[in-house]
Design a protein around this motif. Structure first.
Motif, PDB file in Angstrom:
ATOM      1  N   SER A   1      43.624  40.510  27.043  1.00 39.40           N
ATOM      2  CA  SER A   1      44.053  39.408  27.907  1.00 39.40           C
ATOM      3  C   SER A   1      45.310  39.738  28.700  1.00 39.40           C
ATOM      4  O   SER A   1      45.588  39.116  29.728  1.00 39.40           O
ATOM      5  CB  SER A   1      44.282  38.142  27.071  1.00 39.40           C
ATOM      6  OG  SER A   1      45.317  38.345  26.128  1.00 39.40           O
TER       7      SER A   1
ATOM      8  N   THR B   1      44.905  41.837  36.249  1.00 40.88           N
ATOM      9  CA  THR B   1      43.617  41.601  36.912  1.00 40.88           C
ATOM     10  C   THR B   1      43.281  42.702  37.914  1.00 40.88           C
ATOM     11  O   THR B   1      42.119  42.860  38.293  1.00 40.88           O
ATOM     12  CB  THR B   1      43.629  40.248  37.636  1.00 40.88           C
ATOM     13  OG1 THR B   1      44.737  40.213  38.562  1.00 40.88           O
ATOM     14  CG2 THR B   1      43.789  39.107  36.636  1.00 40.88           C
TER      15      THR B   1
ATOM     16  N   SER C   1      43.211  45.733  37.279  1.00 34.59           N
ATOM     17  CA  SER C   1      42.454  46.762  36.567  1.00 34.59           C
ATOM     18  C   SER C   1      40.956  46.571  36.784  1.00 34.59           C
ATOM     19  O   SER C   1      40.476  45.458  37.044  1.00 34.59           O
ATOM     20  CB  SER C   1      42.767  46.694  35.068  1.00 34.59           C
ATOM     21  OG  SER C   1      41.855  47.478  34.319  1.00 34.59           O
TER      22      SER C   1
ATOM     23  N   ALA D   1      36.367  44.669  33.297  1.00 32.59           N
ATOM     24  CA  ALA D   1      35.628  43.435  33.612  1.00 32.59           C
ATOM     25  C   ALA D   1      34.650  43.165  32.471  1.00 32.59           C
ATOM     26  O   ALA D   1      33.497  43.606  32.504  1.00 32.59           O
ATOM     27  CB  ALA D   1      34.905  43.561  34.940  1.00 32.59           C
TER      28      ALA D   1
END
Length: 212
Positions: free
Chosen positions: A172, A176, A178, A181
């Motif tokens: 977490s 984002t 990165s 997914a």
């Protein structure tokens, strides 16, 4: 720093107009200055960035900026701020060999794995903006229909004096930007990479990811 940066880069030889051999200065000084300036286009900054990324390319994974290898113990006026000590080195006509940097009573002694001067000034926040994520994640559905997942995330970050530390993190916490997914439907998925992010002196965001 914004008004000093062009002269700083030119003084270190980080301009396209006057290119000096990459070995003429400690590469971590180039990384420090090029990162601050948003990686300006030059042979030296291209080399500095390549070293910056190569260090996070497995294996082993290293701190991308090793500020303790950039000698910042230059002469400076007592009223100068820490960031101006870097300018003092950068604008010298000749490169400053590590062994010849003068000691002054106003500077700190070299300390293992941290800057040799006080860089707690907000001017150096771009150093502390660097974060390195070592990411491994896999998931699959087993023969009984259960969703099994496994992850290992470590984050490397810089302290107030440029010291680098690495600790456990979580999926977490991965930025984002990165490529990680995680599918919501639990189909087979595997991801393994090292992701590095940073902000330059003006706050502009940058990142790079190495998959393996």
């Amino acid at each position: 720093m914004k008004r000093h940066l062009p002269a700083l880069l030119i003084g270190l030889g980080l301009s396209t107009a006057a290119v000096s051999p990459a070995a003429a200065y400690p590469v971590d000084c180039a990384i420090l200055l090029c990162l601050a300036g948003g990686w300006p286009a030059s042979a030296e900054c291209a080399h500095a960035r390549a070293v910056f990324i190569r260090r996070i390319t497995p294996w082993p994974i290293e701190p991308p900026l090793q500020i303790w290898n950039c000698p910042m113990r230059a002469r400076f006026r007592q009223e100068e701020r820490s960031i101006e000590r870097v300018f003092d080195i950068a604008v010298r006509v000749e490169p400053v060999p590590l062994v010849s940097i003068p000691e002054t009573p106003l500077t700190l002694q070299r300390v293992q794995d941290r800057a040799d001067v006080d860089i707690s000034d907000p001017a150096f926040d771009f150093v502390r903006s660097i974060r390195v994520f070592e990411i491994t994640y896999q998931q699959r559905r087993n023969q009984h229909g259960d969703c099994n997942s496994w992850s290992s995330v470590y984050m490397g970050a810089y302290g107030s004096q440029g010291d680098y530390s690495r600790r456990r993190s979580s999926v977490s916490a991965v930025p984002t930007a990165s490529d990680l997914a995680v599918p919501a439907d639990c189909r087979s998925y595997w991801h393994r990479s090292v992701f590095v992010e940073w902000r330059n002196y003006e706050g502009s965001y940058g990142h790079e990811e190495v998959h393996y």
